[in-house]
Design a protein around this motif. Structure first.
Motif, PDB file in Angstrom:
ATOM      1  N   VAL A  73       0.840  -1.197   0.000  1.00  0.00           N
ATOM      2  CA  VAL A  73       0.000   0.000   0.000  1.00  0.00           C
ATOM      3  C   VAL A  73       0.877   1.250   0.000  1.00  0.00           C
ATOM      4  N   ALA A  74       0.410   2.271  -0.686  1.00  0.00           N
ATOM      5  CA  ALA A  74       0.995   3.613  -0.584  1.00  0.00           C
ATOM      6  C   ALA A  74      -0.141   4.566  -0.240  1.00  0.00           C
ATOM      7  N   ARG A  75       0.190   5.602   0.521  1.00  0.00           N
ATOM      8  CA  ARG A  75      -0.831   6.578   0.919  1.00  0.00           C
ATOM      9  C   ARG A  75      -0.429   7.963   0.429  1.00  0.00           C
ATOM     10  N   ILE A  76      -1.348   8.570  -0.285  1.00  0.00           N
ATOM     11  CA  ILE A  76      -1.193   9.963  -0.703  1.00  0.00           C
ATOM     12  C   ILE A  76      -1.463  10.816   0.533  1.00  0.00           C
ATOM     13  N   SER A  77      -0.569  11.784   0.819  1.00  0.00           N
ATOM     14  CA  SER A  77      -0.670  12.498   2.088  1.00  0.00           C
ATOM     15  C   SER A  77      -0.385  13.992   1.958  1.00  0.00           C
ATOM     16  N   TRP A  78      -1.017  14.731   2.826  1.00  0.00           N
ATOM     17  CA  TRP A  78      -0.786  16.163   3.003  1.00  0.00           C
ATOM     18  C   TRP A  78      -0.852  16.950   1.697  1.00  0.00           C
ATOM     19  N   ASP A  79      -1.970  16.837   1.024  1.00  0.00           N
ATOM     20  CA  ASP A  79      -2.213  17.647  -0.168  1.00  0.00           C
ATOM     21  C   ASP A  79      -2.688  19.031   0.249  1.00  0.00           C
ATOM     22  N   ILE A  80      -2.004  20.039  -0.275  1.00  0.00           N
ATOM     23  CA  ILE A  80      -2.344  21.421   0.061  1.00  0.00           C
ATOM     24  C   ILE A  80      -2.186  22.260  -1.207  1.00  0.00           C
ATOM     25  N   VAL A  81      -3.174  23.095  -1.509  1.00  0.00           N
ATOM     26  CA  VAL A  81      -3.102  23.991  -2.660  1.00  0.00           C
ATOM     27  C   VAL A  81      -3.425  25.404  -2.198  1.00  0.00           C
ATOM     28  N   GLU A  82      -2.667  26.355  -2.696  1.00  0.00           N
ATOM     29  CA  GLU A  82      -2.893  27.779  -2.421  1.00  0.00           C
ATOM     30  C   GLU A  82      -4.354  28.124  -2.714  1.00  0.00           C
ATOM     31  N   PRO A  83      -5.072  28.717  -1.740  1.00  0.00           N
ATOM     32  CA  PRO A  83      -6.505  28.997  -1.941  1.00  0.00           C
ATOM     33  C   PRO A  83      -6.822  29.782  -3.212  1.00  0.00           C
ATOM     34  N   ASN A  84      -6.015  30.785  -3.546  1.00  0.00           N
ATOM     35  CA  ASN A  84      -6.287  31.587  -4.741  1.00  0.00           C
ATOM     36  C   ASN A  84      -6.004  30.836  -6.041  1.00  0.00           C
ATOM     37  N   ALA A  85      -5.353  29.674  -5.944  1.00  0.00           N
ATOM     38  CA  ALA A  85      -5.030  28.876  -7.130  1.00  0.00           C
ATOM     39  C   ALA A  85      -5.896  27.621  -7.231  1.00  0.00           C
ATOM     40  N   GLN A  86      -6.806  27.437  -6.279  1.00  0.00           N
ATOM     41  CA  GLN A  86      -7.659  26.244  -6.306  1.00  0.00           C
ATOM     42  C   GLN A  86      -8.621  26.332  -7.489  1.00  0.00           C
TER      43      GLN A  86
END
Length: 152
Positions: A73-86
């Motif tokens: 298994v692999a886990r995708i983690s801590w996804d964060i995107v700049e609010p103005n670029a979402q």
């Protein structure tokens, strides 16, 4: 006319303040304030593969992968995107980049993402299927939505 360079590259320790700031700009809509300490601990001690999406000289997104080889298994983690670029495809590009990376790993059979009620629909569009929901998991009002996808 000049073109702004955009790329996804490996995280460097010097990126830490900018990534922490990305998280802060997503509080309280997508993260609870208590999660800042969790991200700091992740970046300092638990990170395995972590990537940043850079446009020009600014980090507009980040996301990682953690591996559990004994479970395949692999886990995708801590996804964060700049609010103005979402909404501009940055999260999709970062997620697809990691799915592609994992697709080359024959030892990983399943990809997991643990997210919240605020973003699970995004991962559904990326092909993940909801496995379980746990109320107030991350913090009060931030529920766990665990999702999976077959690798390859």
């Amino acid at each position: 006319m000049f073109t702004i360079l955009t790329m996804i590259r490996a995280y460097k320790k010097s990126d830490r303040p900018e990534v922490i700031d990305l998280l802060r700009r997503n509080i309280p809509k997508y993260f609870d304030p208590s999660e800042e300490r969790d991200l700091e601990k992740y970046l300092d001690d638990q990170m395995e593969d972590y990537f940043v999406y850079v446009e020009g000289f600014e980090i507009l997104g980040a996301g990682g992968i953690n591996y559990f080889p004994e479970e395949k298994v692999a886990r995708i983690s801590w996804d964060i995107v700049e609010p103005n670029a979402q909404g501009k495809g940055i999260g999709r590009k970062l997620t697809q980049y990691r799915i592609n990376q994992l697709g080359e790993n024959q030892n990983i059979e399943t990809i997991i993402v643990r997210t919240s009620q605020h973003t699970f629909k995004f991962y559904e569009k990326m092909g993940f299927q909801l496995e379980k929901v746990e109320k107030d998991f991350w913090a009060k009002g931030f529920h766990l939505y665990q999702m999976t996808m077959r690798n390859h």
